[in-house]
Structures are given as structure tokens and as C-alpha cells.
Design an enzyme around this catalytic site. Sequence first.
Site, PDB file in Angstrom:
ATOM      1  N   GLN B  62       1.002  -1.156  -0.208  1.00 28.56           N
ATOM      2  CA  GLN B  62       0.316  -0.172   0.076  1.00 28.56           C
ATOM      3  C   GLN B  62       1.064   1.049  -0.114  1.00 28.56           C
ATOM      4  O   GLN B  62       0.059   2.178  -0.088  1.00 28.56           O
ATOM      5  CB  GLN B  62      -0.985  -0.024   1.431  1.00 28.56           C
ATOM      6  CG  GLN B  62      -1.990  -1.678   1.242  1.00 28.56           C
ATOM      7  CD  GLN B  62      -2.576  -1.121   2.446  1.00 28.56           C
ATOM      8  OE1 GLN B  62      -3.148  -0.476   3.014  1.00 28.56           O
ATOM      9  NE2 GLN B  62      -4.090  -2.225   2.074  1.00 28.56           N
ATOM     10  N   ARG B  83     -10.804   1.906  -0.277  1.00 28.13           N
ATOM     11  CA  ARG B  83     -10.316   0.598  -0.241  1.00 28.13           C
ATOM     12  C   ARG B  83     -10.706   0.308  -1.248  1.00 28.13           C
ATOM     13  O   ARG B  83     -10.170  -0.642  -2.414  1.00 28.13           O
ATOM     14  CB  ARG B  83     -11.627  -0.473   0.877  1.00 28.13           C
ATOM     15  CG  ARG B  83     -10.891  -2.063   0.519  1.00 28.13           C
ATOM     16  CD  ARG B  83     -12.292  -2.664   1.641  1.00 28.13           C
ATOM     17  NE  ARG B  83     -13.058  -3.490   0.726  1.00 28.13           N
ATOM     18  CZ  ARG B  83     -13.723  -3.794   0.935  1.00 28.13           C
ATOM     19  NH1 ARG B  83     -13.530  -5.303   1.871  1.00 28.13           N
ATOM     20  NH2 ARG B  83     -14.840  -4.452   0.434  1.00 28.13           N
ATOM     21  N   TYR B 122      -2.005 -10.746   2.199  1.00 31.65           N
ATOM     22  CA  TYR B 122      -3.149 -10.887   2.239  1.00 31.65           C
ATOM     23  C   TYR B 122      -2.918 -11.509   0.415  1.00 31.65           C
ATOM     24  O   TYR B 122      -3.426 -11.582  -0.673  1.00 31.65           O
ATOM     25  CB  TYR B 122      -4.497 -10.672   3.225  1.00 31.65           C
ATOM     26  CG  TYR B 122      -4.995  -8.779   2.317  1.00 31.65           C
ATOM     27  CD1 TYR B 122      -5.388  -8.793   1.151  1.00 31.65           C
ATOM     28  CD2 TYR B 122      -3.761  -8.511   3.375  1.00 31.65           C
ATOM     29  CE1 TYR B 122      -5.314  -7.285   1.223  1.00 31.65           C
ATOM     30  CE2 TYR B 122      -4.734  -6.811   3.202  1.00 31.65           C
ATOM     31  CZ  TYR B 122      -5.207  -6.301   1.468  1.00 31.65           C
ATOM     32  OH  TYR B 122      -5.298  -4.734   1.538  1.00 31.65           O
ATOM     33  N   HIS B 210      -8.316 -12.688   7.787  1.00 35.07           N
ATOM     34  CA  HIS B 210      -8.048 -11.505   7.504  1.00 35.07           C
ATOM     35  C   HIS B 210      -8.952 -10.309   7.730  1.00 35.07           C
ATOM     36  O   HIS B 210      -8.654  -9.913   8.937  1.00 35.07           O
ATOM     37  CB  HIS B 210      -8.046 -11.229   6.071  1.00 35.07           C
ATOM     38  CG  HIS B 210      -8.353  -9.872   5.512  1.00 35.07           C
ATOM     39  ND1 HIS B 210      -9.314  -9.111   5.718  1.00 35.07           N
ATOM     40  CD2 HIS B 210      -7.475  -9.697   5.614  1.00 35.07           C
ATOM     41  CE1 HIS B 210      -9.861  -7.936   5.391  1.00 35.07           C
ATOM     42  NE2 HIS B 210      -7.784  -7.609   4.847  1.00 35.07           N
ATOM     43  N   HIS B 237      -7.532  -8.332  11.927  1.00 37.55           N
ATOM     44  CA  HIS B 237      -8.180  -7.022  11.884  1.00 37.55           C
ATOM     45  C   HIS B 237      -9.947  -7.404  12.585  1.00 37.55           C
ATOM     46  O   HIS B 237     -10.487  -7.874  11.747  1.00 37.55           O
ATOM     47  CB  HIS B 237      -8.779  -7.028  10.411  1.00 37.55           C
ATOM     48  CG  HIS B 237      -7.855  -6.604   9.605  1.00 37.55           C
ATOM     49  ND1 HIS B 237      -7.410  -6.481   8.017  1.00 37.55           N
ATOM     50  CD2 HIS B 237      -6.848  -5.547   9.496  1.00 37.55           C
ATOM     51  CE1 HIS B 237      -6.421  -5.840   7.779  1.00 37.55           C
ATOM     52  NE2 HIS B 237      -6.344  -5.833   8.331  1.00 37.55           N
ATOM     53  N   GLU B 240     -12.724  -2.298  13.274  1.00 33.73           N
ATOM     54  CA  GLU B 240     -11.873  -0.451  12.344  1.00 33.73           C
ATOM     55  C   GLU B 240     -13.014   0.032  12.391  1.00 33.73           C
ATOM     56  O   GLU B 240     -13.285   1.223  12.374  1.00 33.73           O
ATOM     57  CB  GLU B 240     -11.089  -1.052  11.073  1.00 33.73           C
ATOM     58  CG  GLU B 240     -10.144   0.359  10.660  1.00 33.73           C
ATOM     59  CD  GLU B 240      -9.513  -0.162  10.163  1.00 33.73           C
ATOM     60  OE1 GLU B 240      -9.102  -1.127   8.862  1.00 33.73           O
ATOM     61  OE2 GLU B 240      -8.444   0.617   9.274  1.00 33.73           O
ATOM     62  N   HIS B 274      -6.910  -2.983  15.212  1.00 39.96           N
ATOM     63  CA  HIS B 274      -7.340  -1.559  15.247  1.00 39.96           C
ATOM     64  C   HIS B 274      -8.224  -1.620  16.580  1.00 39.96           C
ATOM     65  O   HIS B 274      -8.111  -0.540  17.522  1.00 39.96           O
ATOM     66  CB  HIS B 274      -8.032  -2.285  14.621  1.00 39.96           C
ATOM     67  CG  HIS B 274      -7.689  -1.626  12.563  1.00 39.96           C
ATOM     68  ND1 HIS B 274      -6.409  -0.632  12.532  1.00 39.96           N
ATOM     69  CD2 HIS B 274      -7.567  -2.235  11.651  1.00 39.96           C
ATOM     70  CE1 HIS B 274      -6.159  -1.045  11.120  1.00 39.96           C
ATOM     71  NE2 HIS B 274      -6.583  -1.792  10.887  1.00 39.96           N
ATOM     72  N   ASP B 328       1.009  -0.144   9.888  1.00 37.56           N
ATOM     73  CA  ASP B 328      -0.483  -0.337   8.820  1.00 37.56           C
ATOM     74  C   ASP B 328      -0.366   0.125   7.103  1.00 37.56           C
ATOM     75  O   ASP B 328      -0.284  -0.783   6.271  1.00 37.56           O
ATOM     76  CB  ASP B 328      -1.517   0.049   9.012  1.00 37.56           C
ATOM     77  CG  ASP B 328      -3.439  -0.480   8.573  1.00 37.56           C
ATOM     78  OD1 ASP B 328      -2.845  -0.687   7.492  1.00 37.56           O
ATOM     79  OD2 ASP B 328      -4.364   0.083   9.655  1.00 37.56           O
TER      80      ASP B 328
END
Lengths: 452, 452
Positions: B62, B83, B122, B210, B237, B240, B274, B328
Site C-alpha cells: 500500500q 478501499r 493477503y 483477515h 483485523h 476498525e 485496530h 498499516d
Amino acid sequence: MTRVLAAEATWTGARFERGVRITLGDDGRIAAVGREAVADEVRLDGRALLPGFVNAHSHAFQRGLRGKGEHFPAGAGSFWTWREAMYALVAELDAERMYELVLAAYREMLAAGITTVGEFHYLHHGPPADADAAGEGDFALDDVVLRAAKDAGIRLVLLQAYYAQGGIGKPLSAAQRRFRTASPEVYWRQFDRLAERLDPATQTLGCVVHSVRAATPDELAAVASEARRRGLVLHMHLEEQRLELEDCRAAYGRGPTELALERGAVDERFTSVHATHTSRAAAERLFSAGATVCICPTTEANLGDGIAALHEFDDVAGGAARLALGTDSNARISMLEELRWLEYVQRLARERRGVLRAAESEAGDVAGRLLAIATAGGARALGVAAGILAPGSLADFVSVDLTAPALAGVDVDDLAAALAFGCGDEVLVETHVGGRRVAGGARLENAGAVAR
Amino acid sequence: MTRVLAAEATWTGARFERGVRITLGDDGRIAAVGREAVADEVRLDGRALLPGFVNAHSHAFQRGLRGKGEHFPAGAGSFWTWREAMYALVAELDAERMYELVLAAYREMLAAGITTVGEFHYLHHGPPADADAAGEGDFALDDVVLRAAKDAGIRLVLLQAYYAQGGIGKPLSAAQRRFRTASPEVYWRQFDRLAERLDPATQTLGCVVHSVRAATPDELAAVASEARRRGLVLHMHLEEQRLELEDCRAAYGRGPTELALERGAVDERFTSVHATHTSRAAAERLFSAGATVCICPTTEANLGDGIAALHEFDDVAGGAARLALGTDSNARISMLEELRWLEYVQRLARERRGVLRAAESEAGDVAGRLLAIATAGGARALGVAAGILAPGSLADFVSVDLTAPALAGVDVDDLAAALAFGCGDEVLVETHVGGRRVAGGARLENAGAVAR
């Protein structure tokens, strides 16, 4: 000695653009901005040019508190206990130590790309012995600030503070006696004395009433009236802590911002510093009068002040509001960190992204607005012709290293956002004030020398 | 080749102390920690030693979104639109581009003093053509992460993610097909394949489900059970975004954290990433089971996730809770910025200072706890013997330049607070992983060479 700078990208007020040339005059100002290539231009590949950041609110001496006041035994930790620690620092400061701290803070600012500082200056007098020698105090530390700024090479707006009482209806405490301006007459006499000691190339004066705690409503009105007559900017701490609002309402039947509005302090040259707990109604009056609100994100976070409801103010949400940024306590000096957390704190509190959008941007640009707030917004609050790269503006700028790891692979179209949200100060590699290099590497100067 | 490092100050787990000697073994670990001076010790005046930061949650690819996804036309700006931008990046990533992005992110991490990264991974498969060739996908990008980490020199815990559906009860979308693990069997087969490809000195594996969106409760239980049998850490996760809680409650009659608890996922090797909207009751169950909560301050701010009510959780407020930090989305890579904003966001929301005090500190130390969270806290979450300078621990550390402008005049007693609240990454000048220098200047190595 005219130089034409052709950087890979140049900030044009709301975004970075390719192909822009900045012509530096020999008077420390920008002579021209254009797109024509010039034979002997200085090509700055791998560099972008940004106006230097304008730090609209600083208490430089508080740099001496870095790392201090961060223990909280038995859960005690408030703004007011922090203020006690700050007063303890004040008690031990003499002119020499003051000079060291202010110089250190200003050098850090230059390294972080800040070219102008608005020094909200209320620690006027030397240690008690000196201060008591003259009835009005010696104002020795005012000169220290001027000297440290000159030696560091930063542009200074000395925001000279009026400070006459120790709280609403209270005398000055021992520590506070070093802040005192006995009356408007004493204040303006010292103001005029300072005007003659400024470095004309890099220093100007602005006006401050410290807070509704430190001046009576009549004093506020008197100082504001004279400031307006002289065409000076006027700054004031307003509504940082809830207790200030409560005390003010109890004493005067209205909050601090309302009081400032009613006593004629607020116009387009006025800056409300913090405005953390300012109501929507009061904020709308501030903004419609053309005033600026100066937010100090890291300091307000450190002190646990609270979160201004910026998203509620139509002028802010609509992008029209005048905002500026300050490093305030200088616990940390980084305008890039300040500007991103201005937006980030709002995102966290509102649970949505893109709170501070630019009014003129159909695309909903946020980063461009944040960079404009940190440059042109501060310049407007301080009344200096900086914060923008335009003909006639001061040649205060910083060079961004586009080859830095944090910017690798970033296109010019995304540069503002990458800089605002993704970079530390290490990408700011060279700082110029009035066309003169004052921090960082010398690539630009060398390039200029080669080209001539 | 044993080296004894005598820095001016050394982190001993909760604070910096003078007079400490660290003996480096020739196996990449710390052989001894003591106070005896040694004849040929390497004196590091003007330097402090800190364990390297442990980044407990990263999506390295990312990094390719830096500067992107920051325009908000018509006020639209949410986690879910972000996203979409991320999925667009995924669509154009092949192995080569993936390698470049991961390598760039890891090099930035090393420069920021991060010595271990927990890569919550992932994005397993190459572009659609490759991915569809094999029925199970090619898992080609798993190897890319291993290679990029090795080439960068960072210690890696590859947190291999299970990802089988595109939302509760939904098939995978086109973009998500590159994330897929078709079943627990396929997942563990690839896991075992990866175990043989690790660099034994610097790489280990951990387990991930995930989110409750990406796996059914039965799959969650199956993966968690096998992870426990193997003694692996398990990350997930959790909570969040509010929508995740709503969807989970609608489908399963309970929130994501409750579901993870009931399905046997939570023990002392579990990390909830988170926990932004986790209720007090669920958080207390997490903490009392010994789990870690990993907060990602800059990413959660960027995405407008919201503010975890950390002050309400007795274990957090009392200093006993296990916390860790992650960069992150890597929109910005700076653990110093992450750790101070972990505390600052709480101060702003609660309007008080000193929220995350250390349990063992009568003086109410906050900075020491923040640094411990960013080092030992992350190491515990990832199951690596790092994050502390102790005999037998990995020799992963970073050197702090005490002569840097931001630290000028700071005493060792105030160093943790000055570093946590007052510094940028420029004070972190040399990074070592397993005793080997992987970023920054070479003073330490040179000093060692001279001393021998």
C-alpha cells in the site's frame, strides 16, 4: 544578481506545477514568475520549490521544556499543572539562557522549512532582580528575541504581548511579573522603542493581548483600537481551555470570543489562537469579520485541550475560513506533522475523511488546502508578504528533495498529498529567507554560481 | 568477534540509563548486558541505544498509494471509497512492481528505526492471468515479500493471511480473487511451503485470518485451532469500522470480537488489529485472555476510523494491557509519530494529559510506556525475541544521535519523553538487525573496527 530557478515542480498557491520559473530579484523578493525558459536558468531537477512555512504562533523559550512535564503521578495531568512547569522554567531563565533556547528553536524551525515565525512574546523581563530595578521592567528579553532571530536567519514577526494581570481580577504572581506591561502607555512606549531596533530586512512587529485572563476588557479595547489605527495585526489566545470560558462568563457574562468581538478587537487583521472551545455562533462571527483562527495541533494534543468542532463551522467546511498553524510550545517542531494532524484529528473525531476541503477545488482537494494554510494562511495572519511564490513576494522558500525515499515514485500531481500526509522533514533539504540560504545543503547556491 | 557497546545512554526496558554495556555475540544476538567497563569496549559518546522498533502491522504494497486517494469530490470520503482505490492499485500490481513497493517500504522502515516488520500479507497471487492458471492461485507474491525483506535487510514475520470470501456470505470480487486461500487445507499447504523458503536468520511465519468479512466462523475456528497447535501467533483485523460490527451482528448475532472469542481464536498469542469500536466488555475479555491490541494511529486517522475508548479499559488505563503499534497502510512511515499520536489522540478526546501511564511507574511515566509498546509490545505480538536489549535477545537496535538539534540540552532522565514527543526520525542515525548495520551512517561499525 538575478537568478531564475527552474525546479521540476513549483507551488503556485494551490498545487505543484511543472515548467514554472521563479525569478529572484536582488532585493530579497521574487521579481517574476513565468513559464518561459531562460538561457542561464538554474535547473533544479529532482527538486520542488515550496514557499517557506509560516509559523503563526510560537513561544520559542518553551523549547526548554522539551522532555519535561511528561510525568503524571496519581493521574494528575492538566493544562494548568503544565503551566506550573512552564513557570518554573521561566523562573530560572536569564537573558543568556533565553537566547540559547530561542536560537535553538529558530534553527530547528528553519531545518523544518519554516521561514517566518510569529513569536507571541510575553516573557519580557530579565530575572526578578533586573526586572524590579526599573519600575516598568527592563524588557531585556524583547531584544534577546530580535537578536536570536537575526542570528538564526529566520524572518520574525515579533508579536509583542500585553499582559497586565494574573487572571481575571487577580494581581500578577511572582512568575508572571516578568510578563508585565503595566499599562497601555508603557506597552506602546516599548513598542515604539522596539520598532527602531528591528532588522528592516527580516523583522516586523505585531500586536498581542495575551488573553482575557491577562487584560481587562478596557485594556483590550484600548490596545485593539491603537493597533487598528496603526494597521497592525492583533493576536489573542482564545478559548483553549474550558476553564477560561467559565471564568470569563462568570466575570463578564459572555465568553472570551464574544468579549473580543464586542470590544472591537476583531477584524481581518485579528487572529484567534486555538479557538478549541469556540461555539459555532462565535466562530461564524469571527470568520465573517475576516479574522483568522490559528490551530496548534501538536501542542493542543500535548496539553489535552480538546478538539475544535471545525467541521461544524460552515466557513471551515466550505473552505472559505481563514486558518493558520502554529508550533506553539515547540515541544516538537515540524509543520508537516502539524498540517496533517490538523486534518487527521478532524477525521478521527468525525469518522470521515476529507474534512478540510479547499473551497475552489471541485476535485475536493485537502492536501493543497493544508499546504496553503501552512504558508499563505500564516502569512496573512502575520501581515507579511510571504507564503506564496508571486512577483513582489518575499523570496522565502524551501526546496523539496523529490529523490528522497519517502517521495520515490510519486508523480507531481500527487506531490502535495504525498508531502502533506507521507513525509517527514528530511525531504526539506534547503531553506531560503529573502533569497539567502539559511539552512540545509547548498545545491541551489552552487547551481546558481555555476550558471553565472 | 565480540563487541561491547558503551553508549552514553541505553534503553533498559522502561527507561534510558547511563553506564550500561551491551555485548554483541557473533550469532546476531545479545550475549550480555552489564555495567562493568571493558578494556576494548566501543564508546559511543553522543549516542543512545534503543531496541529497534517492531512494526506489528504492515501492508507494504500500500506504499504505492502514497499521495493517492486524497481527493474528496462532493464530500465523499470514507474507508470504503479508499478501499476501492486500494483495489485499483492491486489490479495493476505484478510481481516486479510488488517487489519495488515492498522493498521501498521496508527501506523506509529501516531508516525510521524499525527493525522488525509484521507483514499482514493477503495479496498472494500474481495478476489474473497467472492467478487463474493454477486453480489455487500461484502464491507468487508471497515469495516476493520474502525476497524484498531479505534484500532490504529487515527482520520479517510474514503474517500469512487466510482470505476466502468477499464479505459475509459473499463471493470474492475480481480484485479480491488475488487474495484467495480456497480452504484451510490450501492455506496450510502453502504455509508449509513457505516455511522452507524463509531466511532462517531473519524470517519467521505467523498466522492471520483477515477479518470476519473474509472467513466464515468455521474457517476462523479451524485456522485458529491449527495455529494454536503449532504455537503460532494469530492476527486479525477487528472492529476498525462500524459497518463491520453491524454486518457481523446482523449475520451472527454478535460482534467480531465476541465471535473471535467464542470461536477459540483468542489467547496470549492473539492480536486484535485496530479494535477501534470494541466495547469495554469485549476489550476486557481480550485483555484478560492475554491478547494484544495493535493500534495504527496514522492509518486510522487517515481513514477516519474513529477513536478507540482506550481510557475506558481498566487494563489500558492501569498500564497492564498489551498494546502494539503498526504503520498499516504505510501512507507515512514513522514509529515516533505513531507512538506519540497513540497518546495524543487520547489526550485530545479525553481533554486530559497522561492517559497511557505505565503500570509500574509511580511517577506516572507515559513516554517510557509508549517506547515499550513500540518495541517490546510489538515483539510480543509477533512472537520474536526482539524489542528489548537483554541477553539472548536478537541484536536489533537503533542508535539515537544525542547531538541532533532536536535533542540539544536534553538530559538522559528526559530522553524518553523528548524522543517520544519531540523528535523526528532524523535523530535515528543507524539501524542494526541481527548485529549487522542495515541503514544509516557507519560510526558504530567504524568504532568497532578501530577498537579491535
